[in-house]
Motif scaffolding. Structure first.
Motif, PDB file in Angstrom:
ATOM      1  N   LEU B  15       0.824  -1.213   0.000  1.00 18.52           N
ATOM      2  CA  LEU B  15       0.000   0.000   0.000  1.00 18.52           C
ATOM      3  C   LEU B  15       0.855   1.258   0.000  1.00 18.52           C
ATOM      4  N   GLN B  18       2.179   1.733  -3.422  1.00 18.17           N
ATOM      5  CA  GLN B  18       1.146   2.215  -4.334  1.00 18.17           C
ATOM      6  C   GLN B  18       0.927   3.712  -4.135  1.00 18.17           C
ATOM      7  N   ALA B  19       0.745   4.117  -2.875  1.00 13.34           N
ATOM      8  CA  ALA B  19       0.466   5.517  -2.594  1.00 13.34           C
ATOM      9  C   ALA B  19       1.636   6.393  -3.022  1.00 13.34           C
ATOM     10  N   SER B  38      -6.540   7.048  -6.265  1.00  9.56           N
ATOM     11  CA  SER B  38      -5.817   5.834  -5.927  1.00  9.56           C
ATOM     12  C   SER B  38      -4.970   6.024  -4.667  1.00  9.56           C
ATOM     13  N   ALA B  42      -5.429   4.000  -1.125  1.00 14.84           N
ATOM     14  CA  ALA B  42      -4.326   3.224  -0.525  1.00 14.84           C
ATOM     15  C   ALA B  42      -4.099   3.657   0.926  1.00 14.84           C
TER      16      ALA B  42
END
Lengths: 82, 643, 127
Positions: B15, B18-19, B38, B42
């Motif tokens: 996560l 992703q962030a 998004s 996340a």
């Protein structure tokens, strides 16, 4: 015997193990003016310590880059360590 | 670490990754709404997961970061660096906290302060005021900060500081500090000081270590930690994790992410290729021989041989590295057992406790996964047939709670898993009568059976010692199923029991499907491989030294009479005896056996492939291997053949 | 007085390797062998043992268990644990009994640190 004591010089050859620090120390205490010739494959920290503490004239090469870059200058250094 | 936390560690890494990617994309393309959404998702998910644990500082910082993103989405404003930077700093910090959590099980002691600072910074980002860098340097210990300060030219990002204070007595334990320092890779700076001032030569003790080393290296922290692993009390290692947020590049995540998830098939491809490489290396032996035959080719042959040896060493290292990747702790499987035991306890009404040790021992993933089924059967059997009902236990003076113990230990390259119960043990008479009733053996055979042979009967297909077939162990999941599934993993099962005190079943398994040393033997013109591990020695004896003992042959080796079998007879191509016979002396368990072969060939190391296709059904084949010249040979499972 | 070193390993082959390795470093040391912890403790009870070289992986009591036992009766004896894979938990146990790790496979190089350190300790204890 890898610490070879000559008339005016002390040669370090082969693999100098920890137990030879005493021989080096006594040789240098008896003849402080001796120069030390480095021709060893390996020198144990105990021997390096004797050289750093007594700072004799050292010629020859260090067996690895770390001792060449950081230990030899300590031995050559004029002022005592901080 | 418990399962939940382990899962969180994996998920958190994904996560934050992703962030961070989303935020970096937004940095270049501030209007990208999909990225903004998004990143928000996340961080929101991450905050939710953090809430499952007692990790208040992380929760607070994530909450503020989420607020900031939420505001941007609602007000439909573009994020500028003053707002992106503190969020990135939060993510980076979360990553570090999670790693700490994974290693030590707690947040770093500084987490609360750092979290509070980040929340402040985030708040200032919301107010769109230029942000100072409140966390820079905050996490470095003082000595490391000083070391970096003394070397402003060295880029802190990715640099690792170390301070090594050898114990004064360390020479006596065999330490050589300068040697260790010489082994630190990518050293860019070092300085040496002393514990105390040097004494006069007369008082100087050459065997007391007096040096202190401080250094900066650009190598990976893990590589440096590995060097000083045995002296954790004498080393301090630090790296400046709080890099200047404005120059936090995407690649910095690569250095902080310590694990990746890889499809097992891809690892197996690598292991397979290593096997091929090994085969190719073995093929060089032919080159050595060819070169020898050339005029003046001796030197060339020697060089090739030396090169082959070098390559062999590297391939072996590569193979170890590749098999290491497949190693997982046994705990992965053992943990599942406690739920099983709880279930069984409920079903049978027998109070039980499970004692597990050795979960940290590692083995190949296939082996660890494959262990669950046999362990399940063994434990069910133990509860069904071993552990007595509570009343009976009380009469016998045993604790009401039955104990099932599963203990693993490493023995050389094998693991030994002992599953014990403190139940009633196995009555040999009971086994005899059951085997008799089931028609497995004759009455005379039953009477003549010794203890270990008797216990062996438990492994006979379809054997069940319980008078009533219970729900749990039932029929058909007897010890024979256990033995065959353990065998498939390259393991063995043995059983021992003491009436009244309990039964112990020991599984001995390889830790990995590693390289085997194999010797080539010739029988009736065919070549087979035989694993070296079972061969004690090879001897050549005159045929006259072989004596006939009833229908069997034997010979004497150093005062020991050793029975002889002819491999030709076993593989179905018998050959006439000759004046001098070549024998492999095998040690199997406590007994020895001579195996007559026609000839013995080279020995080599190989990665055994488990038998596939048709061969799988053939008894006595351990696997196949490819020779240097490309021929495929079968490697015999002597123990199965001789059983 | 000659130094006596005890090599404990369940594998005969491993003992041969260890004894040979020690012999190249200290030809004058007396080597005695035991194949498990029990034999080792018996040897120690029967004769003077100055240095112990123990395999970590042994059936029954492992090398560290044995080291802990030896440490009780021999507080200053140099003890080496021979092992191929070192886990942090094992390191902690070894530190607790003041044992030195030596990597498997054994080499004279890998062994020399421990042997030199041990020789030094014995000499200092005498001197």
């Amino acid at each position: 015997m890898t610490v070879i004591v000559g008339e005016r010089e002390i040669r370090l050859t082969g693999r100098c193990g920890v137990d030879e620090a005493e021989a080096l120390l006594s040789a240098l205490s008896i003849a402080p003016q001796s120069r030390v010739v480095l021709a060893a494959e390996h020198v144990h920290t105990a021997l390096w310590q004797v050289l750093v503490a007594l700072r004799p004239t050292v010629i020859g090469g260090a067996p690895d880059r770390f001792s060449a870059d950081y230990i030899l200058p300590l031995i050559a250094q004029k002022d005592a360590l901080p | 670490m418990d399962d939940l936390l382990a899962q969180f560690v994996i998920e958190a890494a994904e996560l934050t990754q992703q962030a961070a990617e989303d935020l970096l994309a937004l940095d270049c393309e501030p209007g990208n709404r999909a990225r903004l959404d998004s990143a928000f998702r996340a961080i929101h998910t991450l905050k939710g997961s953090v809430g499952l644990f007692d990790l208040a500082p992380m929760q607070g910082a994530l909450h503020s970061a989420e607020d900031l993103l939420d505001l941007a989405i609602k007000d439909n404003v573009e994020l500028d660096p003053t707002r992106i930077d503190p969020i990135l700093a939060v993510l980076e910090w979360i990553d570090r906290c999670v790693q700490h959590l994974q290693r030590v099980g707690t947040l770093p002691p500084t987490a609360e302060d750092e979290g509070a600072k980040l929340v402040l910074w985030l708040a200032s980002g919301r107010a769109v005021t230029p942000a100072p860098s409140p966390v820079a340097g905050g996490t470095l210990p003082q000595w490391a900060a000083k070391l970096f300060d003394a070397n402003p030219a060295i880029h802190r990002n990715g640099a690792v500081a170390l301070r090594y204070t050898p114990a004064p007595e360390c020479f006596f334990s065999g330490d050589d500090p300068i040697s260790l320092m010489a082994g630190v890779p990518e050293l860019v700076f070092a300085r040496i000081s002393t514990r105390e001032n040097w004494r006069d030569p007369a008082e100087f003790d050459p065997f007391r270590s007096n040096l202190i080393f401080e250094a900066i290296s650009m190598a990976k922290r893990a590589d440096i930690e590995a060097i000083f692993r045995l002296i954790p009390d004498q080393i301090a290692i630090a790296h400046d994790a709080t890099t200047d947020p404005s120059e936090l590049p995407a690649e910095s995540h690569e250095t902080t992410t310590r694990t990746i998830r890889v499809d097992l098939a891809r690892i197996d491809d690598i292991v397979g290729l290593v096997g091929e490489l090994l085969t190719a290396k073995n093929g060089m032996s032919a080159l050595v021989t060819q070169a020898q035959l050339l005029d003046g080719g001796l030197a060339l042959s020697r060089n090739v041989a030396a090169l082959q040896q070098d390559i062999g060493r590297l391939v072996a290292q590569l193979q170890r590295a590749a098999t290491d990747v497949r190693m997982v702790p046994l705990g992965d499987t053992l943990r599942r057992l406690s739920r099983l035991v709880r279930e069984i306890s409920g079903q049978t009404g027998k109070p039980l406790q499970l004692v597990v040790t050795g979960g940290e021992i590692e083995a190949d993933k296939t082996i660890v996964d494959g262990l669950y089924e046999p362990l399940l059967h063994i434990i069910r059997n133990a509860v069904d047939h071993g552990i007595e009902p509570e009343e009976q236990r009380q009469i016998a003076g045993k604790p009401a709670k039955g104990t099932i113990s599963v203990s693993a230990r490493q023995v050389g390259h094998r693991i030994e898993l002992a599953v014990g119960d403190d139940g009633r043990g196995i009555e040999l008479g009971h086994i005899r009568s059951t085997a008799l009733a089931r028609g497995l053996i004759s009455a005379e055979a039953a009477a003549a059976l010794g203890e270990s042979d008797c216990l062996e009967l438990l492994f006979a297909p379809g054997f069940s010692t319980s008078e009533t077939v219970s729900d749990l162990s039932g029929r058909g999941v007897g010890m024979d199923a256990v033995r065959s599934s353990v065998r498939r993993l390259g393991g063995k099962v043995t059983i021992s029991s003491a009436v009244g005190t309990g039964t112990t079943i020991v599984l001995s398994l390889p830790t990995s499907f590693a390289m085997s040393r194999v010797i080539l033997v010739t029988v009736a013109g065919e070549q087979y491989g035989v694993p070296m591990e079972s061969i004690a020695e090879t001897v050549r004896i005159p045929a006259s030294a072989i004596t006939q003992v009833r229908s069997n042959e034997a010979f004497a080796l150093r005062d020991r009479t050793i029975p002889i079998l002819r491999l030709g007879d076993i593989v179905g191509s018998g050959a006439p005896g000759r004046s001098e016979e070549m024998l492999l002396v095998l040690e199997i368990g406590a007994s020895a056996l001579g195996l007559v072969v026609d000839g013995i060939g080279e020995r080599f190391e190989t990665l055994l492939r488990p038998p596939a296709g048709l061969l799988r059904a053939v008894r006595g084949i351990l696997g196949t291997t490819v020779l240097g010249d490309g021929r495929i040979i079968m490697v015999l499972d002597l123990e199965a053949l001789l059983a | 007085m000659a130094v006596t070193v005890m090599v404990v390993d369940d594998s005969k082959l491993a003992r041969i390797v260890a004894v040979k390795t020690i012999a190249t470093l200290k030809p004058d040391w007396v080597k005695v062998e035991a194949s498990n912890a029990q034999e080792a403790l018996q040897l120690v009870a029967e004769q003077q043992i100055d240095v112990a070289v123990l395999d970590f992986n042994m059936p029954g009591r492992d090398g560290l268990d044995l080291a802990a036992d030896l440490r009780k009766s021999h507080p200053t004896m140099p003890i080496a644990i021979i092992t191929a894979n070192i886990q942090d938990e094992v390191i902690a146990r070894a530190r607790a009994v003041n044992a030195t790790f030596v990597n498997k496979p054994l080499t004279a190089d890998g062994m020399s640190g421990f042997i030199d350190g041990a020789a030094l300790r014995l000499r200092q204890a005498q001197g």
